[in-house]
Scaffold this active site. Structure first.
Site, mmCIF file in Angstrom:
data_model
loop_
_atom_site.group_PDB
_atom_site.id
_atom_site.type_symbol
_atom_site.label_atom_id
_atom_site.label_comp_id
_atom_site.label_asym_id
_atom_site.label_seq_id
_atom_site.Cartn_x
_atom_site.Cartn_y
_atom_site.Cartn_z
ATOM 1 N N GLU A 184 16.251 3.459 9.506
ATOM 2 C CA GLU A 184 17.478 3.431 8.712
ATOM 3 C C GLU A 184 17.226 4.325 7.518
ATOM 4 O O GLU A 184 16.432 3.992 6.631
ATOM 5 C CB GLU A 184 17.802 1.991 8.293
ATOM 6 C CG GLU A 184 19.252 1.806 7.844
ATOM 7 C CD GLU A 184 19.437 1.995 6.358
ATOM 8 O OE1 GLU A 184 19.910 3.090 5.978
ATOM 9 O OE2 GLU A 184 19.121 1.090 5.586
ATOM 10 N N GLY A 236 0.818 -1.200 0.000
ATOM 11 C CA GLY A 236 0.000 0.000 0.000
ATOM 12 C C GLY A 236 0.849 1.245 0.000
ATOM 13 O O GLY A 236 2.074 1.182 0.104
ATOM 14 N N GLY A 237 0.174 2.380 -0.094
ATOM 15 C CA GLY A 237 0.858 3.661 -0.161
ATOM 16 C C GLY A 237 0.827 4.423 1.141
ATOM 17 O O GLY A 237 0.819 3.845 2.237
ATOM 18 N N VAL A 288 -1.976 3.731 3.805
ATOM 19 C CA VAL A 288 -1.778 2.444 4.476
ATOM 20 C C VAL A 288 -0.614 2.534 5.461
ATOM 21 O O VAL A 288 -0.690 2.015 6.585
ATOM 22 C CB VAL A 288 -1.539 1.337 3.433
ATOM 23 C CG1 VAL A 288 -1.064 0.041 4.091
ATOM 24 C CG2 VAL A 288 -2.811 1.093 2.644
ATOM 25 N N GLY A 289 0.464 3.208 5.055
ATOM 26 C CA GLY A 289 1.598 3.375 5.955
ATOM 27 C C GLY A 289 1.230 4.124 7.211
ATOM 28 O O GLY A 289 1.636 3.752 8.323
#
Length: 492
Positions: A264, A221-222, A225-226
């Protein structure tokens, strides 16, 4: 849920794909119900896959599944974790060709990096599996009145949200969940929307390895969703790899729920060629290192520091090395540089170099586009005539671009190397003893001397300054997914 106005209303209107595009929730393949993800081959510019990613509701379902598995105790036994993780590593290796084919299709990474993309993640999972049974309890002994004894035990933190990047999606995604799983956590792995296909193939391997339902959930997802994942109240820790700007957003989203993060992020790594070093000995390795994978690597040596008096000598050695760097078909084992991931990325990289030239920079070697009809290919380029304040020397370009900076003294070289907001890696070339004396002066998480060695699972990856928060890999990375618990036992 907000949807794109041009998005098809139902799955029947989506182009059918021969590649696997199902999400993996509670050990079941699931069709996505969210926004459409379109994967375009950077090699052929053709549509590879078109499918729905996860909806916000499916994010909730994945997290709930992971939480239920964690609380059930099904993943509690360290010996069991070791056994199934070793099987998972075997399956990754057994399916290395299939996984690499997916990576070529979605990111155009050259086949000569297959070991980095598949064998290295498998080796890391094996190392994490072996550490799953390690007793980390610290016995503190008696208190100062000899009336009680204490110990510190380490407990899994809970549900881990692992968010991978597009450049090395399997290496990043697999090592994130590998560490979390070895620690006893359960996971939700979110792919980059630019590189979901290889990650989604892992679901079947998870199931075949015997990992219980809910322990590993895999979604694509994009941005929406993140955000739903990083802000979800059922998530106990977020591990993210990507750009500094997005990492900052992830940290802010996680902070709303008082959950910790491992980040990171970007790099602008300096490679210091010490006085007297043989440029011809290291030139090919150095330039191939930042050019490989089309320069899409956070630890690439994208600032090269050479003695001012030997600048032209280095330029000549670099031009010879560039003749050996092949750009082209990722399926050709001789290819070092494939395409960048999107046409927009190629335009951005070219614009950055063009701006530097307009401001007085010179092209030492490479540049332009290769004579290839299709695909988002770029020739690697080495740029000179800049100082360390130039934009090209300070910002992570994430393309096959490096700049040459000059110094007069070693002290000045160290100062230039440290003059960056980023601190992921540094490279030193020269006599080993001299290099080792300089290492403590460099404000970076990793220093490689004379090329160093391939990635090793027992060594931490740590970013100083804006390059990261916390550690990945090694014992330090595994402990990111554990919480210490003090046990204070009275003798009376």
């Amino acid at each position: 849920m907000i949807r794109n106005a041009n998005m098809p209303k139902d799955n029947a209107n989506l182009k059918q794909s021969s590649v696997h595009t199902g999400l993996f929730i509670n050990n079941q393949d699931r069709a996505g119900e969210g926004d459409v993800i379109r994967v375009i081959s950077p090699v052929t510019e053709e549509l590879v896959a078109e499918f729905r990613g996860a909806s916000v509701e499916q994010v909730d379902e994945a997290v709930s599944s992971a939480k239920a598995a964690f609380e059930s105790g099904v993943w509690k036994d360290p010996a069991f974790r070791k056994t199934v993780l070793l099987k998972f590593a075997d399956l990754i290796e057994e399916n290395r060709d299939k996984l690499m084919e997916a990576l070529i299709s979605e990111i155009g990474s050259p086949v000569n990096l297959k070991a980095n993309h598949t064998d290295t993640p498998a080796a890391f999972v094996r190392w994490f599996a072996e550490t799953a049974t390690r007793d980390r309890t610290r016995h503190l002994g008696f208190n100062n009145t000899n009336t009680a004894v204490s110990m510190v035990a380490y407990r899994p933190i809970g549900v881990v949200a692992a968010i991978s990047a597009f450049n090395y999606p399997l290496l990043i995604g697999v090592t994130k969940i590998g560490a979390a799983l070895a620690a006893g956590c359960t996971t939700v792995l979110l792919s980059s929307p630019l590189a979901p296909l290889a990650i989604l193939l892992l679901g079947d391997l998870v199931r075949r390895a015997g990992i219980p339902p809910g322990v590993v959930n895999i979604i694509a997802g994009g941005v929406e969703v993140g955000r739903a994942l990083t802000e979800h109240p059922g998530v106990n820790k977020v591990s993210f790899t990507g750009s500094v700007n997005v990492g900052r957003q992830v940290m802010q989203q996680a902070a709303a729920g008082l959950r910790s993060v491992v980040l990171e992020l970007g790099g602008k790594s300096a490679a210091i060629m010490l006085p007297g070093v043989d440029y011809n000995k290291y030139a090919f390795w150095l330039h191939a290192r930042y050019a490989r994978n089309a320069g899409q690597g956070c630890g690439s040596p994208t600032r090269i520091l050479v003695e001012e008096s030997r600048y032209e000598e280095f330029c000549e050695a670099s031009r010879k090395a560039y003749e050996q760097i092949k750009v082209g078909d990722p399926r050709d084992p001789a290819t070092i540089v494939g395409p960048v991931v999107t046409s927009a990325n190629r335009d951005r990289i070219e614009a950055s170099v063009a701006q530097a030239v307009e401001e007085g920079a010179t092209i030492i070697a490479g540049g332009g586009r290769p004579n290839i009809d299709k695909g988002w290919f770029l020739n690697p380029v080495l740029v000179g005539g800049l100082d360390n304040q130039a934009k090209l020397a300070r910002e992570e370009i994430f393309g096959p671009v490096s700049v040459v900076l000059t110094y007069r003294t070693v002290e000045e070289a160290i100062q230039i190397a440290n003059d960056s907001d980023l601190g992921l890696k540094a490279y030193l070339f020269g006599p080993k003893d001299q290099c080792l004396k300089l290492v403590p002066e460099l404000r970076v998480g990793t220093v490689q001397i004379n090329g160093g060695s391939p990635l090793r699972p027992d060594a931490p990856m740590i970013g100083y300054k804006h390059s990261g928060v916390g550690a990945e890999w090694g014992e330090d990375g595994l402990r990111e997914f554990m919480l210490p618990q003090h046990i204070d036992c009275s003798l009376s």
